[in-house]
Write an enzyme that holds these catalytic residues in place. Structure first.
Site, mmCIF file in Angstrom:
data_model
loop_
_atom_site.group_PDB
_atom_site.id
_atom_site.type_symbol
_atom_site.label_atom_id
_atom_site.label_comp_id
_atom_site.label_asym_id
_atom_site.label_seq_id
_atom_site.Cartn_x
_atom_site.Cartn_y
_atom_site.Cartn_z
ATOM 1 N N LYS A 1 11.872 -5.450 -24.878
ATOM 2 C CA LYS A 1 10.964 -6.604 -24.791
ATOM 3 C C LYS A 1 9.722 -6.425 -25.677
ATOM 4 C CE LYS A 1 10.357 -6.114 -20.346
ATOM 5 N NZ LYS A 1 11.181 -4.981 -19.873
ATOM 6 N N ARG B 1 7.514 -10.762 -12.878
ATOM 7 C CA ARG B 1 8.485 -9.778 -12.409
ATOM 8 C C ARG B 1 8.937 -10.069 -10.987
ATOM 9 N NH1 ARG B 1 6.886 -5.464 -16.065
ATOM 10 N NH2 ARG B 1 8.048 -3.564 -15.740
ATOM 11 N N ARG C 1 11.386 7.219 -26.410
ATOM 12 C CA ARG C 1 10.438 6.337 -27.098
ATOM 13 C C ARG C 1 9.003 6.853 -27.053
ATOM 14 N NH1 ARG C 1 10.139 0.889 -23.302
ATOM 15 N NH2 ARG C 1 9.041 1.852 -21.570
ATOM 16 N N ARG D 1 4.849 7.715 -22.772
ATOM 17 C CA ARG D 1 4.357 7.144 -21.522
ATOM 18 C C ARG D 1 4.663 8.049 -20.346
ATOM 19 N NH1 ARG D 1 6.137 0.983 -21.119
ATOM 20 N NH2 ARG D 1 6.539 1.663 -18.993
ATOM 21 N N ARG E 1 12.141 2.093 -11.392
ATOM 22 C CA ARG E 1 11.873 0.864 -12.162
ATOM 23 C C ARG E 1 13.124 -0.016 -12.263
ATOM 24 N NH1 ARG E 1 9.664 4.067 -16.964
ATOM 25 N NH2 ARG E 1 9.544 2.194 -18.231
#
Ligand code: ADP
Ligand code: ZN
Length: 218
Positions: free
Chosen positions: A13, A88, A127, A162, A173
């Site tokens: 996203k 969400r 990432r 992160r 999550r």
């Protein structure tokens, strides 16, 4: 034009939002980024959200709705927004509709990026971001051209991972996504603004598919 990007963590996203913003002159509103900024600034909201985020659970609706409300209010003369990581929950979706209505705006497209769970783990655990300009990287699929240097802003040694991008937090999550967020797929399908896009493939391919689908329905 207002767009929501919907999809599990790691679906791409944020990456797609950044490209779309430029192409359509939209402003990206990422509640995840806002919460991380609040945490960095050590604000009251940031302090409350930090522990929840580290675990991978959802921050309460009132907090994120408040953040989005402020941004829409200060929006000024923008062409529209790309909502990334918001809404969400169904409560957030209702609130967004109301906020947009108040300023005479509509939702035009809800882009659902779907990606297999196994692939998500791979993406998430590799990432990292440039802390100077926010550019997103992945050690396997999108490494910086020169090791340690940001392609975009040239900053050296500014990459950060992160805190919640680990397997434990990702499990929580994903659960939150399937339990609380995936009902939005039906919600927007019924409103006839849901566009499904395969989230596997190169960044450019996915970008092209999103642009095509936007063009088709505009
Ligand atoms: P990802 O989509 O990769 O999980 P985000 O950056 O969108 O990452 O969000 C990181 C964390 O911030 C979430 O796990 C959650 O704790 C919190 N968060 C972000 N947006 C929302 C939201 N709209 N509602 C509740 N919590 C949120
Ligand atoms: Zn950079």
């Amino acid at each position: 034009m207002n767009i929501i990007l919907l999809g599990p963590p790691g679906a791409g996203k944020g990456t797609q939002a950044r490209v779309l913003c430029e192409k359509y002159s939209l402003v990206q509103l990422s509640t995840g980024d806002m919460l991380r900024e609040a945490k960095k600034a050590d604000s009251e909201i940031g302090k409350r959200a930090a522990a929840i985020m580290a675990k991978g659970e959802l921050v309460t609706d009132d907090v994120v709705i408040g953040l989005i409300e402020d941004k829409i209010a200060e929006g000024g003369n923008v062409e529209g927004f790309i909502f990334d990581g918001f809404p969400r929950t169904l409560g957030q979706a209702d609130a967004l509709e109301e906020l947009l209505m108040k300023t005479g705006q509509n939702l035009d497209h809800v882009i659902e990026l779907f990606v297999d769970d196994n692939k998500l783990i791979e993406r998430i655990t590799g990432r990292f971001t440039c802390s100077s300009c926010g550019e997103l990287y992945h050690k396997a699929t999108k490494p910086p051209k020169e090791k340690g240097l940001c392609d975009i802003c040239g900053a050296a040694g500014s990459f950060k991972f992160r805190q919640d991008d680990n397997e434990d937090s990702l499990k929580t999550r994903l659960l939150a996504y399937y339990r609380d967020t995936s009902p939005l797929i039906g919600f927007y399908h019924a409103k006839k603004i849901l566009r499904k896009i395969d989230g596997l493939g190169s960044i450019d391919e996915i970008q092209k598919n999103i642009k095509n689908v936007i063009g088709k329905f505009n």
